[in-house]
Design an enzyme around this catalytic site. Structure first.
Site, PDB file in Angstrom:
ATOM      1  N   ARG A 117      11.787   4.136   2.013  1.00  0.00           N
ATOM      2  CA  ARG A 117      12.805   3.496   1.185  1.00  0.00           C
ATOM      3  C   ARG A 117      12.324   2.183   0.575  1.00  0.00           C
ATOM      4  O   ARG A 117      12.521   1.950  -0.613  1.00  0.00           O
ATOM      5  CB  ARG A 117      14.067   3.198   2.017  1.00  0.00           C
ATOM      6  N   THR A 118      11.716   1.328   1.388  1.00  0.00           N
ATOM      7  CA  THR A 118      11.335   0.011   0.878  1.00  0.00           C
ATOM      8  C   THR A 118      10.346   0.160  -0.269  1.00  0.00           C
ATOM      9  O   THR A 118      10.542  -0.379  -1.363  1.00  0.00           O
ATOM     10  CB  THR A 118      10.727  -0.857   1.988  1.00  0.00           C
ATOM     11  N   LYS A 127     -13.740  -1.182   6.671  1.00  0.00           N
ATOM     12  CA  LYS A 127     -15.132  -1.654   6.613  1.00  0.00           C
ATOM     13  C   LYS A 127     -15.252  -3.020   7.288  1.00  0.00           C
ATOM     14  O   LYS A 127     -16.320  -3.615   7.292  1.00  0.00           O
ATOM     15  CB  LYS A 127     -15.585  -1.785   5.163  1.00  0.00           C
ATOM     16  N   ARG A 138       3.667  -4.828   3.486  1.00  0.00           N
ATOM     17  CA  ARG A 138       4.141  -4.529   4.844  1.00  0.00           C
ATOM     18  C   ARG A 138       2.911  -4.421   5.736  1.00  0.00           C
ATOM     19  O   ARG A 138       1.957  -3.696   5.407  1.00  0.00           O
ATOM     20  CB  ARG A 138       4.938  -3.227   4.888  1.00  0.00           C
ATOM     21  N   HIS A 150      12.209  -8.890   7.840  1.00  0.00           N
ATOM     22  CA  HIS A 150      12.244  -7.930   6.726  1.00  0.00           C
ATOM     23  C   HIS A 150      13.307  -8.482   5.773  1.00  0.00           C
ATOM     24  O   HIS A 150      14.425  -7.978   5.681  1.00  0.00           O
ATOM     25  CB  HIS A 150      12.652  -6.564   7.254  1.00  0.00           C
TER      26      HIS A 150
END
Lengths: 302, 148
Positions: A50-51, A79, A100, A128
């Protein structure tokens, strides 16, 4: 308002209300391509549906473009590159980064190394913030106000970043908070201290039954099995935080059920048809709130 | 045994007095005194009328900055700073907590970004009812100062 959106603690009550007002204007009037020529980079080191998609949808509906990745394992972090090096370079390609990441404080660290605006889409169990803006918008929409609401936060309050941001935001609006969780997943002490310092009344409970008659909003979160070292304890508690039609028969008529989604067993599908269910409208509102935030980052006010 | 200070007087410089025992060496390291090439004398576990026992640091030819004095406060809140000129104390003041401190401590949150990336640690210093707490500027977790 500064250009980064990192933590609810950076916003005053007036700024929060302004964001909600801008979101309402977009919901009423529709989208205008005011961000044409702007580029958003979605950097998701943890999964999201959703985000990420609501940010991408918002940016495209505002006339902008998107690029990015959905899995940190596919990036140069594999890496051995440092996160800060990566964000410094990505910030030189895009105008805004939506990020995120599993480590707390990662979005703030990224904001320090790039001129691009950084939006925290979730950093570990810290915060959030854009979820909270859409939660507040939805509460205002379904209850007609934000002042003086009784809100129960249910489930995993220790690791649940959405409830952390929400509790901090609700301190601006008075009201009464109820924290319902297993004792091992209680709301962290620093959030409780912040609420005490602001004189916000709250209490802790171990079952939804104790609070169901008193609340306007029931904010459900998922209890994750992986948070429990003792699996038998998980089996013991998981049923206590599950909604049922019988449980809701004692609720206020105007009670609304929220959930940041994904929901699993804590809200059975049979609840969806009840007038109390508001979680899908809540998710839908993310489109307007994130569009408003993107506009404001680029100095666009409606 | 003589009750007098067994550390000799300095002509010009700074004396950090009334340091909580066991904190003297921590302060020497926190202020990076050995790197500054000044003559430093350290007294540990000396007799003190007010504290019972204390540590003491004398730094010749150096006036302690306000920033360093506030870092001393985080390690030994009841320390006092004496500025010395011509063998006499010309100014004496207690240390005070800073509002913010950088580089002195590491965040104890195992999931904080500062433990994985090359970042300068920074903490807001919160003083509540005699208790000192540190709030990480990145993860915003709050720790009792004793944790450090």
């Amino acid at each position: 308002m500064g250009k980064d959106i990192l933590s609810l603690r950076d916003f005053t009550k007036e700024e929060i209300l302004f964001i909600l007002e801008q979101s309402q204007k977009i919901k009423e009037r529709g989208f205008s391509p005011l961000l044409a020529g702007k580029l958003m980079a979605c950097c998701f080191f943890e999964p999201s549906t959703r985000t990420r998609l609501s940010f991408e949808a918002a940016m495209k509906r505002l006339g902008g473009e998107c690029l990015g990745f959905v899995d940190g394992a596919s990036t140069s972090l594999k890496k051995g590159e440092s996160l800060l090096d990566m964000m410094r370079v990505i910030g030189s390609y895009a105008d805004v980064i939506v990020m995120r990441h599993p480590l707390e404080g990662s979005a703030r660290a990224a904001a320090e190394v790039t001129q691009a605006a950084v939006i925290n889409a979730g950093d570990g169990s810290h915060e959030h913030p854009t979820q909270t803006f859409l939660d507040l918008f939805s509460m205002q929409e379904c209850q007609g106000r934000l002042e003086g609401l009784s809100v129960a936060c249910v489930g995993d309050l220790k690791y649940g970043r959405t409830v952390h941001s929400l509790a901090l935001a609700l301190k601006h609006f008075g009201g009464r908070l109820y924290f319902v969780s297993p004792s091992s997943l209680a709301m962290p002490a620093d959030i409780c201290d912040a609420l005490r310092d602001c004189g916000v009344p709250f209490s802790c409970h171990e079952s939804i039954e104790e609070v169901i008659r008193k609340v306007d909003i029931l904010y459900m979160t998922r209890i994750q099995e992986e948070r429990f070292v003792d699996k038998m304890e998980y089996e013991k508690v998981k049923g206590c935080f599950r909604l049922s039609e019988k449980l809701l028969s004692g609720a206020k008529e105007g009670l609304k059920i929220f959930h940041p989604l994904p929901r699993l067993t804590e809200i059975p599908p049979s609840i969806d048809k009840m007038p109390h269910a508001y979680y899908f409208e809540q998710a839908h509102n993310g489109l307007y709130v994130r569009a408003a935030l993107l506009n404001l980052i680029f100095g666009v006010e409606l | 045994m003589s009750e007098k200070l067994s550390v000799s007087a300095i002509e010009n410089g700074t004396v950090i007095d009334h340091i909580t025992p066991l904190c003297g060496l921590k302060i020497v390291l926190a202020l990076k005194l050995p790197d500054q090439k000044k003559r430093v004398t350290v007294g540990l576990n000396l007799a003190s009328k007010s504290l019972g026992h204390k540590d003491l640091i004398k730094i010749e030819g150096h006036t302690l900055s306000e920033e360093d004095a506030s870092r001393v406060a985080l390690l030994s809140p009841q320390a006092t700073i004496n500025l010395i000129e011509g063998f006499a104390v010309v100014k004496k003041f207690p240390v005070a907590f800073p509002c913010f401190v950088e580089k002195m401590f590491d965040c104890t949150n195992p999931h904080c970004i500062t433990r994985f990336e090359p970042l300068t640690s920074g903490f807001e210093v919160l003083s509540k009812g005699g208790k000192v707490e540190l709030k990480c500027r990145y993860c915003e977790k709050v720790f009792a100062h004793d944790a450090h």
